[in-house]
Design an enzyme around this catalytic site. Structure first.
Site, mmCIF file in Angstrom:
data_model
loop_
_atom_site.group_PDB
_atom_site.id
_atom_site.type_symbol
_atom_site.label_atom_id
_atom_site.label_comp_id
_atom_site.label_asym_id
_atom_site.label_seq_id
_atom_site.Cartn_x
_atom_site.Cartn_y
_atom_site.Cartn_z
ATOM 1 N N ASP A 31 -32.589 -20.744 -57.652
ATOM 2 C CA ASP A 31 -31.157 -21.007 -57.503
ATOM 3 C C ASP A 31 -30.566 -21.488 -58.834
ATOM 4 O O ASP A 31 -29.437 -21.125 -59.198
ATOM 5 C CB ASP A 31 -30.918 -22.083 -56.431
ATOM 6 N N PHE A 34 -30.025 -18.587 -61.188
ATOM 7 C CA PHE A 34 -28.871 -17.801 -60.713
ATOM 8 C C PHE A 34 -27.570 -18.500 -61.130
ATOM 9 O O PHE A 34 -26.651 -17.872 -61.660
ATOM 10 C CB PHE A 34 -28.932 -17.637 -59.192
ATOM 11 N N GLU A 110 -29.711 -1.919 -30.301
ATOM 12 C CA GLU A 110 -29.400 -2.941 -31.306
ATOM 13 C C GLU A 110 -29.124 -4.257 -30.601
ATOM 14 O O GLU A 110 -28.540 -4.251 -29.508
ATOM 15 C CB GLU A 110 -28.159 -2.532 -32.114
ATOM 16 N N LYS A 112 -27.106 -7.502 -29.722
ATOM 17 C CA LYS A 112 -25.662 -7.775 -29.714
ATOM 18 C C LYS A 112 -25.451 -9.166 -30.294
ATOM 19 O O LYS A 112 -25.852 -10.162 -29.707
ATOM 20 C CB LYS A 112 -25.126 -7.699 -28.286
ATOM 21 N N ASP A 114 -23.483 -12.492 -31.488
ATOM 22 C CA ASP A 114 -22.358 -13.248 -30.946
ATOM 23 C C ASP A 114 -21.576 -13.879 -32.088
ATOM 24 O O ASP A 114 -21.877 -14.979 -32.546
ATOM 25 C CB ASP A 114 -22.876 -14.313 -29.973
ATOM 26 N N ARG A 133 -10.739 -7.602 -35.707
ATOM 27 C CA ARG A 133 -10.540 -6.599 -34.652
ATOM 28 C C ARG A 133 -9.096 -6.612 -34.145
ATOM 29 O O ARG A 133 -8.501 -5.582 -33.909
ATOM 30 C CB ARG A 133 -11.474 -6.871 -33.467
ATOM 31 N N TYR A 221 -23.155 -2.641 -38.212
ATOM 32 C CA TYR A 221 -23.774 -1.796 -37.194
ATOM 33 C C TYR A 221 -23.125 -0.428 -36.963
ATOM 34 O O TYR A 221 -23.658 0.380 -36.212
ATOM 35 C CB TYR A 221 -23.838 -2.528 -35.848
ATOM 36 N N LYS A 284 -26.732 2.796 -27.713
ATOM 37 C CA LYS A 284 -25.818 3.858 -28.143
ATOM 38 C C LYS A 284 -26.535 5.201 -28.118
ATOM 39 O O LYS A 284 -27.715 5.281 -28.466
ATOM 40 C CB LYS A 284 -25.338 3.596 -29.587
ATOM 41 N N LYS A 308 -25.703 -7.234 -21.083
ATOM 42 C CA LYS A 308 -25.586 -8.668 -21.341
ATOM 43 C C LYS A 308 -26.736 -9.409 -20.647
ATOM 44 O O LYS A 308 -27.013 -9.190 -19.472
ATOM 45 C CB LYS A 308 -24.249 -9.205 -20.804
ATOM 46 N N CYS A 402 4.525 -22.979 -3.344
ATOM 47 C CA CYS A 402 4.349 -22.962 -4.798
ATOM 48 C C CYS A 402 4.313 -24.392 -5.338
ATOM 49 O O CYS A 402 5.223 -25.193 -5.041
ATOM 50 C CB CYS A 402 5.486 -22.183 -5.457
ATOM 51 N N CYS A 405 7.741 -24.692 -7.752
ATOM 52 C CA CYS A 405 9.131 -24.617 -7.292
ATOM 53 C C CYS A 405 9.277 -24.838 -5.791
ATOM 54 O O CYS A 405 10.393 -24.917 -5.284
ATOM 55 C CB CYS A 405 9.750 -23.279 -7.686
ATOM 56 N N CYS A 420 4.014 -16.441 -5.569
ATOM 57 C CA CYS A 420 5.283 -17.147 -5.384
ATOM 58 C C CYS A 420 6.389 -16.099 -5.529
ATOM 59 O O CYS A 420 6.497 -15.467 -6.586
ATOM 60 C CB CYS A 420 5.450 -18.243 -6.440
ATOM 61 N N CYS A 426 11.343 -19.744 -10.678
ATOM 62 C CA CYS A 426 10.111 -20.542 -10.804
ATOM 63 C C CYS A 426 9.784 -20.718 -12.294
ATOM 64 O O CYS A 426 9.505 -19.725 -12.989
ATOM 65 C CB CYS A 426 8.971 -19.812 -10.080
#
Length: 664
Positions: A31, A34, A110, A112, A114, A133, A221, A284, A308, A402, A405, A420, A426
């Protein structure tokens, strides 16, 4: 060596060391070494600004401030994946593929990840832009922040296409996340809840120098672009590695769904061995030609499925059941819980969906309940621990009026939810409709958020979305936290919304059951709001994919005098309530009443362009041949069984040239 060559040599050397360390995880220098080389380059660049390069390794430290993230349209739409939660659903998906695609089908598995989805655009091997996205059609430009992530190459190696988008996930490894939280605790600050939300939040930090301090990684990916020369998904992953991207090695090519299930079983057990969060497996279809043949639904590719892993489950006490009123008047019961840690977040509330769900589970206040994250996103109650129930417990009585209201609730035949009916009186419905109108996928009014809408309604400045166009700067300036510039931005954002196209305005009106896809279909068929307002239920039902429920809802919406009044006012204010002349010029009814199936490879136009031409001219595109198919547009390398089926059914088989001639 002259200065320019020295600078270039140092940049190339540092880029290679950066790749060795952050992508291959095989550092070749310390390090310290570098940092010394980086410092040398930095000093040379400062002395010779004429050799500035935005993709130099020195630019990774950040420093650019982004106050407002520009929204940019994706050149290639970012679809979301369909989810499956059982092996049976995955097998059903494979059966659907077999009905459409002929020959051998291979699958790429592949993990997935998170994190936060990202789309990177490269031109001539250099990072041009990074977009979130967003809603899949457009995202926020977060290029300055993405440049600081060391595993994102600023300059590519090898033989890459001139221009392409590459998609991936920005993630925060467990180790880096733990280190960040330890530092926050030392400083007396609240620790972050989980890696995923922290990674996602990092992308929208205004100071890129702060992003540079976070140990984020980018795992790639998929590739989107024209003429990439790539024919399979597995080749996508291999090529991306060659060009310098970080692509996890866990991906594997499988020959059958049985092999796919073995891969899933293995990673369901070993996922916790990974250095970062993974919540499933993405499967896929490998062959890109087969992917094109399978195509997309309105939201997802038919050629990919996310399996999942089973959601985490915890038990906690249900303290109280409260009821929320949505913008359409729908009542949602909410369980208020003793806080519980679940899948990396603290959960305090969970949806109980409707009266039937409460009755089915026999959920009561004071119960100990089992809570899951449905798809590991929205917490829900899945059961009750009856061994811990108080013997004096009383069954839950669903409300009849409701909570906002006081109007008596109604429940339409065949529907699970109570509503409602006090649509225009409302408060949450009034505010909710305006909040929906200004939302991103609808009118996307910049400078106006949900809280500001509530302030405007509470201060009686507006009572519906048409009132927005009567606002003046001096009306909004007295509001809490409203400065001169904010007020100007708000009024300017409202004015700019007059350019939003008809199909999005139609979605913004908030007609029950009319989502983005239905709004596009209605706008395309009726061309303007007057024709839609005059449509009968029967006329609407005769439209493809419009059922009785949607038809009833549209007619009911326009029966309401106040809704019609608001539409007339929107017209007066210049809102786009008809398809533009430019768009109409590209649309005809030449192919109306005809269903087409597209199969094979084409020379003059791409498969997507063919599909658009069919739809723009009133035709319908189907994925499989049936007795309802009028034409099979046959390209090269078309499967023999599809051809045989078309011949057997007497379907018209036409070439690409024949089809284009039909339009001319």
């Amino acid at each position: 060596m002259d200065v320019e060559k020295k600078i270039q040599s140092l940049r190339e050397e540092l880029q290679q060391h950066n790749y060795n360390y952050y992508v291959l995880d095989r550092p070749q220098i310390s390090d310290y070494e570098f940092d010394m080389k980086l410092q040398e380059l930095k000093e040379l660049e400062e002395k010779h600004p004429e050799f500035y390069d935005e993709n130099s390794p020195t630019q990774r430290v950040g420093g650019a401030i982004t106050k407002n993230f520009e929204t940019v349209v994706h050149e290639h739409r970012m679809y979301s994946l369909s989810n499956s939660y059982s092996k049976e659903e995955l097998k059903d998906w494979e059966k659907r593929i077999r009905k459409i695609v002929e020959g051998k089908v291979q699958y790429v598995c592949e993990l997935k990840y998170d994190g936060a989805s990202i789309s990177l655009t490269y031109e001539n091997g250099r990072l041009k832009r990074a977009l979130t996205r967003g809603d899949g059609f457009q995202g926020d430009d977060v290029t300055n922040n993405i440049r600081t992530i060391r595993s994102v190459p600023l300059k590519l190696k090898g033989d890459y296409p001139a221009k392409f988008d590459i998609r991936g996930e920005i993630i925060l490894p467990y180790e880096g996340f733990a280190k960040m939280n330890a530092e926050r605790v030392d400083l007396g600050e609240e620790p972050y809840a989980n890696p995923r939300n922290t990674a996602s939040g990092s992308l929208k930090l205004q100071d890129s120098a702060e992003v540079a301090k976070r140990p984020l990684e980018c795992l790639l990916y998929s590739i989107a672009g024209n003429d990439t020369g790539i024919t399979t998904q597995f080749e996508v992953l291999e090529k991306a590695r060659e060009w310098g991207f970080k692509v996890p090695e866990e991906s594997e090519l499988k020959d059958s769904i049985e092999e796919v299930l073995q891969y899933i079983n293995y990673w369901d057990e070993h996922r916790h061995d990974m250095p970062y969060e993974t919540d499933g497996v993405v499967v896929k279809v490998n062959n890109i030609h087969q992917q094109e043949e399978l195509g997309h639904t309105a939201k997802s590719p038919r050629w990919a499925m996310a399996y999942k892993f089973k959601a985490e489950q915890e038990s906690t006490k249900l303290k109280k059941i409260t009821f929320q009123v949505g913008r359409t008047g729908a009542i949602t019961p909410v369980a208020n819980l003793e806080p519980v840690q679940l899948a990396g977040t603290i959960v305090k509330r969970a949806s109980l969906h409707n009266a039937d769900q409460i009755e089915k589970l026999d959920v009561r206040e004071g119960d100990t309940v089992f809570v899951e994250k449905g798809g590991e996103i929205i917490p829900k109650i899945v059961g009750v621990d009856f061994t811990k129930r108080d013997q004096d417990s009383e069954p839950t009585q669903y409300i009849t009026h409701c909570p906002e209201c006081g109007a008596q609730l109604v429940r339409n035949k065949g529907e699970a939810q109570h509503y409602c009916p006090n649509t225009n009186g409302c408060p949450p419905q009034i505010t909710g409709r305006i909040q929906h109108y200004i939302s991103r996928k609808a009118m996307d009014i910049e400078g106006l958020g949900g809280e500001t809408v509530a302030l405007l309604v509470n201060n009686e400045l507006i009572g519906n979305y048409a009132d927005l166009y009567t606002l003046k700067k001096e009306d909004v300036l007295p509001l809490e936290r409203m400065a001169e510039k904010s007020a100007e931005n708000l009024i300017s954002g409202i004015e700019k919304s007059k350019e939003v196209p008809f199909e999005r305005v139609l979605f913004a009106l908030g007609i029950r059951y009319v989502g983005e896809t239905v709004a596009k279909k209605l706008a395309k068929h009726f061309k303007n709001i007057d024709a839609l307002m005059a449509a009968s239920e029967e006329e609407l039902i005769n439209l493809d994919e419009i059922g009785e429920r949607i038809a009833w809802s549209v007619v009911d919406f326009f029966k309401n005098e106040e809704n019609r009044e608001n539409v007339e006012r929107l017209k007066e204010y210049g809102i786009q309530l008809e398809i533009s002349a430019e768009k109409l010029a590209n649309q005809t009814n030449k192919l109306e009443g005809n269903t087409f199936v597209i199969s094979g490879v084409f020379e003059k136009v791409s498969r997507n362009e063919l599909k658009k031409l069919i739809e723009d001219n009133g035709g319908k595109v189907s994925s499989s041949i049936s007795s309802k198919t009028n034409y099979l547009v046959a390209g090269d390398n078309m499967g023999p069984s599809k051809l045989a089926k078309a011949e057997k059914l007497g379907t018209n088989i036409i070439s690409e040239d024949d089809f284009l001639e039909m339009l001319n």
